[in-house]
Design a protein around this motif. Structure first.
Motif, PDB file in Angstrom:
ATOM      1  N   VAL A 127      -3.648  -0.400  -6.599  1.00 18.94           N
ATOM      2  CA  VAL A 127      -4.600  -1.310  -5.956  1.00 18.94           C
ATOM      3  C   VAL A 127      -4.110  -2.755  -6.092  1.00 18.94           C
ATOM      4  N   HIS A 128      -3.602  -3.106  -7.278  1.00 20.85           N
ATOM      5  CA  HIS A 128      -3.079  -4.457  -7.482  1.00 20.85           C
ATOM      6  C   HIS A 128      -1.876  -4.728  -6.568  1.00 20.85           C
ATOM      7  N   LEU A 129      -0.999  -3.752  -6.417  1.00 17.65           N
ATOM      8  CA  LEU A 129       0.147  -3.929  -5.523  1.00 17.65           C
ATOM      9  C   LEU A 129      -0.307  -4.096  -4.075  1.00 17.65           C
ATOM     10  N   ALA A 130      -1.332  -3.330  -3.685  1.00 10.69           N
ATOM     11  CA  ALA A 130      -1.811  -3.446  -2.306  1.00 10.69           C
ATOM     12  C   ALA A 130      -2.444  -4.802  -2.037  1.00 10.69           C
ATOM     13  N   ASN A 131      -3.030  -5.409  -3.076  1.00 13.32           N
ATOM     14  CA  ASN A 131      -3.662  -6.727  -2.915  1.00 13.32           C
ATOM     15  C   ASN A 131      -2.690  -7.888  -3.150  1.00 13.32           C
TER      16      ASN A 131
END
Length: 316
Positions: A16-20
């Motif tokens: 999720v952090h990578l996607a954001n």
């Protein structure tokens, strides 16, 4: 089961952090992110990743066709099954880890929707040809805390008895409407049941109050009747005592009286005065009535005939 859900959420957070992040701008980066997330050993929920703008950007019309299928693939991992993957065209191929995970996730859904869970039905839904492969998959799900189940290969037909399923499947957005409708109907039924229960409680309370009032009235009547009976019994006791006293006092049936002194006898059993004694004196010394109840015997000329007294004297 809740711990496995917590671990799955924690395992998804790096993706999720990578996607954001700022680097998630190209479709290639996003699709690689989806592949890595679905291949990770501990990721079983994907709704939070699906909601990120980078993933939703794959719906754009200008997205190359080779990348459009990845968004649908991630949705299938979130709430779909192996059958959905088989029935949907133009999806990217799965590696071995993704295949195992999608079958495990499909087993969770089938455990709640398919009854009974026979070997044949599961093998058909998961595209498994050998019973041993199915048993290996179920065993993997049990040891991963995805389900609580027991294999029954000796039954006819062989079945998988599932008793608990981990809450790891996301909710499909299109299913929210029917779910809300079902919950609303359930709430209405619960309200009706609660209303019936409250009405029954009120009826029981009313009957209880009425029974207590009736019981109180019966007790009052019983105490009044008991008090009246006690008063009548007291007056009857006085009358009975009066009659008994009258009977003891003489009345018509006075008791017999035998009065004499042992000194009046001498050694031979005769009176001291003998025949010479004064009869009046003798009479004052002895008053003997023969026959018990003689005063109550009726004679020919009066209430009773008194027997003559015997006069005893000394031997000549």
């Amino acid at each position: 089961m809740d711990q496995i859900h917590t671990r799955a959420l924690e395992a998804l957070q790096p993706f999720v952090h990578l996607a954001n992040s700022n680097s998630a701008t190209s479709p290639r980066f996003t699709t690689n992110l989806i592949t890595n997330a679905t291949s990770s050993p501990n990721t079983y929920v994907f709704a939070e990743l699906l909601e990120t703008p980078a993933i939703q950007a794959l719906r754009a019309p200008d997205t190359p066709d080779e990348y459009k299928g990845y968004l649908t693939l991630l949705e299938i991992f979130a709430w779909g099954t192996w059958q959905d993957y088989q029935a949907t065209p133009n999806l990217p191929p799965l590696n071995e880890t993704q295949t195992l995970k999608l079958r495990l996730l499909s087993l969770l859904t089938l455990s709640t929707t398919l009854k009974p869970l026979t070997y044949n039905s599961l093998m058909s839904a998961l595209s498994i040809t050998a019973p041993l492969d199915l048993e290996s998959l179920v065993t993997k799900a049990i040891y991963s805390s995805l389900i609580t189940a027991r294999l029954s290969p000796a039954t006819n037909p062989p079945t998988v008895n599932v008793t608990a399923v981990a809450p790891l499947r996301d909710v499909k957005p299109q299913s929210l409407g029917p779910m809300v409708s079902i919950l609303t109907q359930w709430e209405t039924r619960c309200g009706d049941v609660i209303g019936d229960i409250e009405a029954e409680i009120a009826r029981i309370r009313t009957q209880s109050v009425r029974r207590r009032a009736e019981e109180y009235e019966r007790n009052v009547l019983f105490e009044k009747a008991l008090a009246g009976w006690g008063a009548e019994s007291g007056e009857g006791g006085k009358k009975t005592a009066g009659w008994q006293g009258r009977d003891r006092g003489g009345g018509l049936g006075g008791g017999n009286k035998r009065e004499f002194s042992a000194d009046d006898f001498d050694d031979d059993g005769y009176w001291e005065h003998g025949l010479e004694g004064d009869m009046q004196g003798l009479g004052s010394r002895m008053d003997v009535d023969d026959g018990a109840g003689s005063s109550s015997r009726l004679g020919a000329g009066g209430l009773g005939a008194r027997h003559p007294k015997r006069v005893l004297g000394k031997k000549s």
